[in-house]
Design a protein around this motif. Structure first.
Motif, mmCIF file in Angstrom:
data_model
loop_
_atom_site.group_PDB
_atom_site.id
_atom_site.type_symbol
_atom_site.label_atom_id
_atom_site.label_comp_id
_atom_site.label_asym_id
_atom_site.label_seq_id
_atom_site.Cartn_x
_atom_site.Cartn_y
_atom_site.Cartn_z
ATOM 1 N N GLY A 28 3.059 4.917 7.681
ATOM 2 C CA GLY A 28 2.311 5.214 8.492
ATOM 3 C C GLY A 28 0.936 3.826 8.399
ATOM 4 O O GLY A 28 -0.622 4.384 8.655
ATOM 5 N N SER A 29 1.136 3.064 7.308
ATOM 6 C CA SER A 29 0.181 2.412 7.372
ATOM 7 C C SER A 29 -0.275 1.179 8.615
ATOM 8 O O SER A 29 -1.483 0.593 8.620
ATOM 9 N N PRO A 71 -3.084 5.742 4.777
ATOM 10 C CA PRO A 71 -1.342 5.393 4.926
ATOM 11 C C PRO A 71 -0.832 7.341 3.917
ATOM 12 O O PRO A 71 -1.144 7.209 3.072
#
Length: 212
Positions: free
Chosen positions: A195-196, A202
């Motif tokens: 999810g960065s 993240p």
């Protein structure tokens, strides 16, 4: 009970859940109401349900291959199990949870959201060995990595991956657990992030590859 979601979190949720976002919203409502009432989460967590919990878990879906068979150990409030089931309808999830009140809640939510890709197994992880057929095992906030490896790796039957959601001490945990992981059949262990591209924080994931 509608739970407020910020514009940035909403954008992330739309990217992760796509047309299943309404299901994710209903899941959050369950967490904010019956989940709190039954002690699965503390009331202080309500303002953080989206970013701290649901999105934090759902982004792990990017590590799942198509049609993965996943066991979520110590599923509790369905984190990450139910979040992953919503994000990835092509995956089959087995939620492993020993406590009856949590099992009942998981089954109620599964039925309300009509998640036909979810099965709930009441018992400890070691009781599920040989009874579930999976190629991925997930876990969040269950145990230190050495103990978690002993719970999760045997479920893979010699081949697959463990995806353990961890915090900032992930690398330190990996170093401490390396011998145990190798003894159990882990051939590669890495600390990765999910999810960065769209989360302010993240998700840190310890990824253990088992077998060839």
């Amino acid at each position: 009970m509608a739970v407020a979601i910020g514009s940035k979190e909403l954008e992330a949720a739309q990217r992760i859940f796509s047309d299943r976002l309404p299901l994710a919203e209903r899941f959050v409502e369950h967490l904010a109401t019956s989940g709190i009432e039954r002690g699965l989460l503390g009331p202080r967590e309500v303002p953080r349900l989206w970013d701290r919990h649901v999105l934090n878990c759902a982004v792990v879906a990017e590590f799942l291959r198509g049609k993965s068979r996943v066991a979520d150990v110590g599923s509790g409030a369905g984190l990450p199990g139910l979040a992953l089931a919503i994000a990835r309808p092509d995956a089959q999830l087995v939620l492993i949870e020993p406590l009856e009140r949590r099992v009942n809640w998981l089954r109620e939510v599964r039925e309300d959201l009509e998640l036909d890709n979810v099965e709930v197994f009441r018992g400890r992880a070691e009781q599920a060995v040989g009874k579930v057929n999976v190629d991925v095992v997930t876990a969040r906030a269950v145990s230190a990595l050495s103990g978690l490896a002993a719970m999760t790796i045997p479920l893979l039957g010699g081949a697959g991956e463990v995806l353990a959601i961890k915090g900032r001490s992930a690398a330190e945990e990996v170093a401490k657990a390396s011998k145990v992981i190798r003894r159990l059949g882990g051939v590669k262990t890495s600390v990765e992030v999910a999810g960065s591209a769209f989360l302010d924080e993240p998700t840190t994931v310890v990824r253990i590859v088992v077998g060839a």
